[in-house]
Design a protein around this motif. Sequence first.
Motif, PDB file in Angstrom:
ATOM      1  N   TRP A  31       0.832  -1.189   0.000  1.00 30.60           N
ATOM      2  CA  TRP A  31       0.000   0.000   0.000  1.00 30.60           C
ATOM      3  C   TRP A  31       0.870   1.243   0.000  1.00 30.60           C
ATOM      4  N   ARG A  32       0.483   2.237  -0.815  1.00 24.02           N
ATOM      5  CA  ARG A  32       1.260   3.469  -0.940  1.00 24.02           C
ATOM      6  C   ARG A  32       0.344   4.684  -0.878  1.00 24.02           C
ATOM      7  N   GLU A  33       0.886   5.784  -0.319  1.00 21.33           N
ATOM      8  CA  GLU A  33       0.302   7.117  -0.437  1.00 21.33           C
ATOM      9  C   GLU A  33       1.255   7.894  -1.338  1.00 21.33           C
ATOM     10  N   ASN A  34       0.705   8.686  -2.248  1.00 21.94           N
ATOM     11  CA  ASN A  34       1.532   9.397  -3.230  1.00 21.94           C
ATOM     12  C   ASN A  34       1.171  10.870  -3.306  1.00 21.94           C
ATOM     13  N   TYR A  35       2.192  11.681  -3.430  1.00 19.27           N
ATOM     14  CA  TYR A  35       2.032  13.102  -3.695  1.00 19.27           C
ATOM     15  C   TYR A  35       2.755  13.360  -5.008  1.00 19.27           C
ATOM     16  N   VAL A  36       2.058  13.956  -5.977  1.00 19.89           N
ATOM     17  CA  VAL A  36       2.623  14.192  -7.309  1.00 19.89           C
ATOM     18  C   VAL A  36       2.635  15.688  -7.570  1.00 19.89           C
ATOM     19  N   CYS A  37       3.782  16.205  -8.029  1.00 18.40           N
ATOM     20  CA  CYS A  37       3.861  17.623  -8.375  1.00 18.40           C
ATOM     21  C   CYS A  37       4.760  17.808  -9.589  1.00 18.40           C
ATOM     22  N   ARG A  38       4.657  18.981 -10.183  1.00 20.56           N
ATOM     23  CA  ARG A  38       5.495  19.326 -11.334  1.00 20.56           C
ATOM     24  C   ARG A  38       6.453  20.438 -10.934  1.00 20.56           C
ATOM     25  N   LEU A  39       7.720  20.268 -11.281  1.00 21.65           N
ATOM     26  CA  LEU A  39       8.724  21.289 -11.021  1.00 21.65           C
ATOM     27  C   LEU A  39       8.723  22.329 -12.141  1.00 21.65           C
ATOM     28  N   ASP A  40       9.389  23.460 -11.914  1.00 18.69           N
ATOM     29  CA  ASP A  40       9.527  24.481 -12.952  1.00 18.69           C
ATOM     30  C   ASP A  40      10.228  23.929 -14.195  1.00 18.69           C
ATOM     31  N   SER A  41      11.038  22.896 -14.010  1.00 17.00           N
ATOM     32  CA  SER A  41      11.744  22.258 -15.125  1.00 17.00           C
ATOM     33  C   SER A  41      10.822  21.345 -15.929  1.00 17.00           C
ATOM     34  N   ASN A  42       9.555  21.242 -15.510  1.00 15.17           N
ATOM     35  CA  ASN A  42       8.545  20.347 -16.078  1.00 15.17           C
ATOM     36  C   ASN A  42       8.750  18.887 -15.703  1.00 15.17           C
ATOM     37  N   GLU A  43       9.753  18.603 -14.884  1.00 18.11           N
ATOM     38  CA  GLU A  43       9.905  17.245 -14.381  1.00 18.11           C
ATOM     39  C   GLU A  43       8.775  16.967 -13.400  1.00 18.11           C
ATOM     40  N   ILE A  44       8.400  15.701 -13.320  1.00 15.64           N
ATOM     41  CA  ILE A  44       7.345  15.273 -12.411  1.00 15.64           C
ATOM     42  C   ILE A  44       7.997  14.577 -11.224  1.00 15.64           C
ATOM     43  N   VAL A  45       7.580  14.956 -10.026  1.00 16.84           N
ATOM     44  CA  VAL A  45       8.114  14.360  -8.803  1.00 16.84           C
ATOM     45  C   VAL A  45       6.991  13.607  -8.113  1.00 16.84           C
ATOM     46  N   VAL A  46       7.303  12.371  -7.714  1.00 18.73           N
ATOM     47  CA  VAL A  46       6.368  11.587  -6.925  1.00 18.73           C
ATOM     48  C   VAL A  46       7.047  11.296  -5.588  1.00 18.73           C
ATOM     49  N   VAL A  47       6.426  11.776  -4.515  1.00 20.97           N
ATOM     50  CA  VAL A  47       6.899  11.503  -3.157  1.00 20.97           C
ATOM     51  C   VAL A  47       5.890  10.520  -2.578  1.00 20.97           C
ATOM     52  N   TYR A  48       6.382   9.407  -2.075  1.00 28.92           N
ATOM     53  CA  TYR A  48       5.446   8.374  -1.622  1.00 28.92           C
ATOM     54  C   TYR A  48       5.929   7.685  -0.365  1.00 28.92           C
ATOM     55  N   ARG A  49       4.938   7.122   0.352  1.00 27.53           N
ATOM     56  CA  ARG A  49       5.228   6.386   1.582  1.00 27.53           C
ATOM     57  C   ARG A  49       4.625   5.000   1.477  1.00 27.53           C
ATOM     58  N   ASN A  50       5.327   4.050   2.038  1.00 32.14           N
ATOM     59  CA  ASN A  50       4.806   2.692   2.164  1.00 32.14           C
ATOM     60  C   ASN A  50       3.952   2.665   3.427  1.00 32.14           C
ATOM     61  N   VAL A  51       2.642   2.478   3.259  1.00 34.00           N
ATOM     62  CA  VAL A  51       1.724   2.485   4.409  1.00 34.00           C
ATOM     63  C   VAL A  51       1.101   1.101   4.612  1.00 34.00           C
ATOM     64  N   THR A  52       1.776   0.079   4.103  1.00 32.99           N
ATOM     65  CA  THR A  52       1.256  -1.292   4.174  1.00 32.99           C
ATOM     66  C   THR A  52       0.985  -1.714   5.613  1.00 32.99           C
ATOM     67  N   GLU A  53       1.931  -1.507   6.522  1.00 30.89           N
ATOM     68  CA  GLU A  53       1.750  -1.928   7.914  1.00 30.89           C
ATOM     69  C   GLU A  53       0.542  -1.253   8.545  1.00 30.89           C
ATOM     70  N   ARG A  54       0.372   0.040   8.313  1.00 36.28           N
ATOM     71  CA  ARG A  54      -0.754   0.769   8.883  1.00 36.28           C
ATOM     72  C   ARG A  54      -2.084   0.236   8.342  1.00 36.28           C
ATOM     73  N   VAL A  55      -2.153   0.039   7.029  1.00 36.79           N
ATOM     74  CA  VAL A  55      -3.393  -0.445   6.417  1.00 36.79           C
ATOM     75  C   VAL A  55      -3.728  -1.840   6.935  1.00 36.79           C
ATOM     76  N   GLU A  56      -2.730  -2.703   7.020  1.00 36.95           N
ATOM     77  CA  GLU A  56      -2.979  -4.069   7.513  1.00 36.95           C
ATOM     78  C   GLU A  56      -3.383  -4.061   8.993  1.00 36.95           C
ATOM     79  N   ARG A  57      -2.780  -3.190   9.784  1.00 35.27           N
ATOM     80  CA  ARG A  57      -3.124  -3.089  11.213  1.00 35.27           C
ATOM     81  C   ARG A  57      -4.556  -2.595  11.382  1.00 35.27           C
ATOM     82  N   GLU A  58      -4.952  -1.608  10.578  1.00 39.66           N
ATOM     83  CA  GLU A  58      -6.307  -1.076  10.667  1.00 39.66           C
ATOM     84  C   GLU A  58      -7.345  -2.082  10.180  1.00 39.66           C
ATOM     85  N   ALA A  59      -6.963  -3.001   9.293  1.00 39.43           N
ATOM     86  CA  ALA A  59      -7.883  -3.986   8.746  1.00 39.43           C
ATOM     87  C   ALA A  59      -8.165  -5.124   9.739  1.00 39.43           C
ATOM     88  N   ARG A  60      -7.337  -5.287  10.770  1.00 40.76           N
ATOM     89  CA  ARG A  60      -7.516  -6.362  11.751  1.00 40.76           C
ATOM     90  C   ARG A  60      -8.668  -6.133  12.649  1.00 40.76           C
TER      91      ARG A  60
END
Length: 186
Positions: free
Chosen positions: A157-186
């Motif tokens: 499981w991932r959370e993602n933040y996507v943005c565009r830089l002035d250079s037109n490059e695309i940046v994806v900042v993401y976190r692995n939230v697998t443990e949290r999602v699995e813990r909440e599902a119990r």
Amino acid sequence: MTKAIREGVPFREREVTLFEGEKRRHVLYSGAGLNDISGRFVGAIGVLRDVTEERRSRRILELSEARFREVFEHMESGVAIYEPTEDGERFFFRDFNSAGERIDRVKREDILGKELLEVFPGAEAFGIVDAMKRVAKSGTPEFLTEQEYADERISGWRENYVCRLDSNEIVVVYRNVTERVEREAR
């Protein structure tokens, strides 16, 4: 240099440091000897160019790059920087941080220059590609809440933040939230 001047050969730029009281100035100088028609040395010409501000700006840029690189490499979130091609339809890896290597079990040197879907074939179904296309076109950042990514190699499981830089490059900042999602599902 003196021999070069006497022979009329231009000499390359050399940097010198000049002091004006307590102020230090960095100057590049270059020049050449002047000969008359018979080849006899008659003088020299030189050009001085103050490069103090250029050196200062270059140093500031180097420090900024070093700070960015340190933060980039030591943050807990994965960061992928992409170059969009084909009018924002395809995305190629330009940089990838250490956290991304850990989260996705890949090596930066193995993916740089490769197309996103070549490395992560499940990215289309995951929804990140559509978000990247929208951000590439609009420039408006997007946050994608937890979603499950899966391909033949990895899943989680991932959370993602996507943005565009002035250079037109695309940046994806993401976190692995697998443990949290699995813990909440119990």
